[in-house]
Design an enzyme around this catalytic site. Structure first.
Site, PDB file in Angstrom:
ATOM      1  N   CYS A 174     -11.165   4.614 -28.810  1.00 15.79           N
ATOM      2  CA  CYS A 174     -12.435   5.241 -29.172  1.00 15.79           C
ATOM      3  C   CYS A 174     -13.332   5.437 -27.968  1.00 15.79           C
ATOM      4  CB  CYS A 174     -13.113   4.411 -30.249  1.00 15.79           C
ATOM      5  SG  CYS A 174     -12.146   4.465 -31.742  1.00 15.79           S
ATOM      6  N   GLU A 175     -12.944   6.318 -27.099  1.00 14.82           N
ATOM      7  CA  GLU A 175     -13.729   6.700 -25.917  1.00 14.82           C
ATOM      8  C   GLU A 175     -13.351   8.139 -25.607  1.00 14.82           C
ATOM      9  OE1 GLU A 175     -14.937   4.592 -22.920  1.00 14.82           O
ATOM     10  OE2 GLU A 175     -14.559   2.623 -23.803  1.00 14.82           O
TER      11      GLU A 175
ATOM     12  N   GLY B 147       0.747  -1.243   0.000  1.00  7.75           N
ATOM     13  CA  GLY B 147       0.000   0.000   0.000  1.00  7.75           C
ATOM     14  C   GLY B 147       0.781   1.299   0.000  1.00  7.75           C
TER      15      GLY B 147
ATOM     16  N   GLU C 145       3.839  -6.719   1.791  1.00  5.18           N
ATOM     17  CA  GLU C 145       3.530  -7.034   0.393  1.00  5.18           C
ATOM     18  C   GLU C 145       3.484  -5.780  -0.478  1.00  5.18           C
ATOM     19  OE1 GLU C 145       0.363 -10.660   1.148  1.00  5.18           O
ATOM     20  OE2 GLU C 145      -0.355  -8.618   0.900  1.00  5.18           O
ATOM     21  N   PRO C 146       4.564  -5.048  -0.603  1.00 10.61           N
ATOM     22  CA  PRO C 146       4.516  -3.858  -1.458  1.00 10.61           C
ATOM     23  C   PRO C 146       4.484  -4.233  -2.935  1.00 10.61           C
ATOM     24  CG  PRO C 146       6.742  -4.225  -0.651  1.00 10.61           C
ATOM     25  CD  PRO C 146       5.880  -5.287  -0.021  1.00 10.61           C
TER      26      PRO C 146
HETATM   27  N1  LLP Z   1      -1.482  -7.129  -0.843  1.00  5.21           N
HETATM   28  C1  LLP Z   1      -2.779  -7.247  -1.156  1.00  5.21           C
HETATM   29  C2  LLP Z   1      -3.591  -8.245  -0.456  1.00  5.21           C
HETATM   30  C3  LLP Z   1      -3.353  -6.414  -2.131  1.00  5.21           C
HETATM   31  O1  LLP Z   1      -4.635  -6.539  -2.423  1.00  5.21           O
HETATM   32  C4  LLP Z   1      -2.537  -5.462  -2.797  1.00  5.21           C
HETATM   33  C5  LLP Z   1      -3.087  -4.591  -3.810  1.00  5.21           C
HETATM   34  C6  LLP Z   1      -1.173  -5.387  -2.445  1.00  5.21           C
HETATM   35  C7  LLP Z   1      -0.681  -6.228  -1.465  1.00  5.21           C
HETATM   36  C8  LLP Z   1      -0.234  -4.406  -3.081  1.00  5.21           C
HETATM   37  O2  LLP Z   1      -0.601  -3.097  -2.851  1.00  5.21           O
HETATM   38  P1  LLP Z   1       0.341  -1.895  -3.350  1.00  5.21           P
HETATM   39  O3  LLP Z   1       1.619  -1.936  -2.560  1.00  5.21           O
HETATM   40  O4  LLP Z   1       0.585  -2.107  -4.803  1.00  5.21           O
HETATM   41  O5  LLP Z   1      -0.454  -0.673  -3.085  1.00  5.21           O
HETATM   42  N2  LLP Z   1      -5.050  -1.208  -9.604  1.00  5.21           N
HETATM   43  C9  LLP Z   1      -4.987  -0.243  -8.533  1.00  5.21           C
HETATM   44  C10 LLP Z   1      -4.335  -0.811  -7.311  1.00  5.21           C
HETATM   45  C11 LLP Z   1      -5.017  -2.060  -6.795  1.00  5.21           C
HETATM   46  C12 LLP Z   1      -4.329  -2.637  -5.594  1.00  5.21           C
HETATM   47  C13 LLP Z   1      -4.929  -3.949  -5.263  1.00  5.21           C
HETATM   48  N3  LLP Z   1      -4.300  -4.621  -4.180  1.00  5.21           N
HETATM   49  C14 LLP Z   1      -4.252   1.002  -9.047  1.00  5.21           C
HETATM   50  O6  LLP Z   1      -3.828   1.014 -10.194  1.00  5.21           O
HETATM   51  O7  LLP Z   1      -4.100   1.986  -8.330  1.00  5.21           O
END
Ligand code: LLP
Length: 436
Positions: free
Chosen positions: A360-361, A251, A289-290
């Site tokens: 095309c949007e 996150g 989990e980054p």
């Molecule tokens: N762990 C879990 C359980 C998750 O669901 C996610 C992301 C992560 C780790 C990694 O999160 P991060 O470090 O990448 O923030 N498509 C969206 C982001 C969706 C994130 C979904 N889960 C965007 O483009 O902003």
């Protein structure tokens, strides 16, 4: 202190020479050699943020870094990240297969997701995935049944919804109470009871939560750790089960524009380790989990500018040869990006334009109202911070081939994902005989 990698808009190796250079490579040459749109990944930036995570949490010791593959999952990227000491948080058999084929130690792989299918679970066990994060009652029963049939004991974490709201876009917020992910805290006793008494092929190791994505407020992590530790202690008191592992998800935010001010990895590490020490007497294994913060800053996308349209008394639209299919984030989340004209990197910026995609949007706009040097057809536009959730969410909308991806380092560029061909696009089609 130096700026953290996730606090930069551009890759670390970005240089202004006669053109924009990244990884020692002239981005205009890259565009000419490989075509556009082109995803470019800077190896130095990628390795540097991986090292910031390892270094930042070194003092805590008992830490396991799991890269969230959903941000960008390719064989070469997986190899690099594994070589920096990371395991992998995966959410589909496709991601699992990619890391398996890349030769990653499957013990360091976690399988996450709110609706893992029977086939996915069977294959994940076959490939030797080390941990499952069990999301719901249905999955616990199914996983236990499959494990029993295969005479295996599966190490699991329980995915919880800790009830934390963080200020990020609604669609990327996952830890609040009304969420499709994980067990509500009120359901924990029931699932733990079932695991202890009925699901003998599941070995409960710890708990897991993920509170959202593109997070700037460290307090959310502090609150999350407090809730998870208290829950572990409660499980010990009520069920007499000692859990050792705590997975706090990913996150951490990145800097897409000058308005974004994400905390650094070392700030995150301080908050997490301090709150771990505050709330937990014993040393637990922490998993992180980054995804985005690992890969985003290392990636840029190169496009070629084509047509443009000056609306009388209105905006000037400048169109590029890509858009919402290679980067769906602006149209999905109103995400903002920063860009430069790679071949005019030394020219004054004096024209406000809106960068439109080629799809095309009407909503296919990559960047609204950006000030750039005067643009012309043939210019190469470099959009920064596109490493995460661009290629991984790309589509073939309008039947357009997905772009290639190159890895740059030390003035060398290598293709790590080849451009799709027209034949790739129709390779899964078939025409029933009766239509011939
Ligand atoms: N762990 C879990 C359980 C998750 O669901 C996610 C992301 C992560 C780790 C990694 O999160 P991060 O470090 O990448 O923030 N498509 C969206 C982001 C969706 C994130 C979904 N889960 C965007 O483009 O902003």
């Amino acid at each position: 202190m130096d700026t953290g990698t996730n606090q930069r808009i551009k890759p670390i190796t970005a240089e202004t020479k006669e053109h924009l250079f990244i990884g020692g490579c002239d981005t205009v040459d890259l565009a000419n050699k490989y075509g556009t749109p082109l995803y470019v990944i800077d190896e130095v930036t990628l390795r540097s943020i991986c090292r910031e995570y390892i270094e930042g949490f070194k003092e805590y010791g008992n830490i396991k870094m799991m890269y969230a593959s959903k941000a960008l999952c390719t064989s070469a990227v997986s190899k690099i990240i594994a070589s920096e000491g990371f395991g992998f948080d995966t959410v589909s058999i496709g991601e699992i297969y990619t890391v398996y084929k890349a030769g990653i130690d499957m013990n360091s792989v976690l399988f996450n997701g709110n609706n893992k299918t029977q086939r996915e679970i069977e294959l994940a066990l076959k490939y030797g995935v080390g941990r499952f994060s069990v999301d719901n009652f249905y999955e616990a029963e199914l996983l236990n049944k499959i494990a029993l049939e295969k005479n295996k004991t599966v190490d699991i974490l329980l995915r919880l919804t800790p009830g934390i709201e963080c200020h990020t876009h609604d669609y990327i917020q996952t830890g609040q109470i009304d969420s499709k992910f994980g067990f509500d805290l009120s359901q924990i006793d029931e699932i733990v009871y079932l695991i202890k008494n009925s699901y003998k092929n599941l070995k409960l190791r710890g708990i897991h939560a993920h509170i959202g994505s593109q997070i700037f407020e460290l307090k959310s992590y502090h609150d999350e750790v407090e809730i998870l530790i208290k829950e572990m202690e409660r499980i010990k008191t009520v069920h007499n089960i000692d859990l050792d592992e705590i997975n706090i998800g990913g996150g951490l935010g990145v800097k897409y524009t000058e308005n974004d001010n994400p905390p650094s990895v070392s700030d995150l590490a301080k908050t997490v380790t301090e709150s771990m020490k505050k709330y937990s007497g014993e040393i637990h294994t922490i998993y992180l989990e980054p995804g985005r913060s690992i890969i985003s800053t290392s990636g840029v996308t190169l496009y070629t500018i084509g047509s443009s349209k000056q609306v009388p008394n209105g905006r000037k639209y400048v169109a590029v040869d890509g858009g919402m299919a290679d980067n769906p984030r602006p149209s999905m989340y109103q995400a903002e990006y920063t860009a430069d004209i790679a071949n005019k990197i030394n020219e004054p910026k004096n024209e406000k334009v809106t960068i439109a995609g080629r799809y095309c949007e009407s909503g296919d706009i990559l960047i609204n109202d950006i000030v750039l040097p005067k643009t012309e057809a043939g210019d190469v536009l470099c959009v920064y911070n596109t490493g995460a959730y661009n290629y991984s969410m790309a589509s073939n909308y309008n039947r357009v081939e997905k772009p290639a991806m190159v890895l740059v380092n030390n003035s060398i560029s290598d293709i790590i994902v080849s451009r799709e061909s027209l034949d790739d696009l129709i390779s899964h089609d078939s025409i029933p005989d009766r239509l011939e």
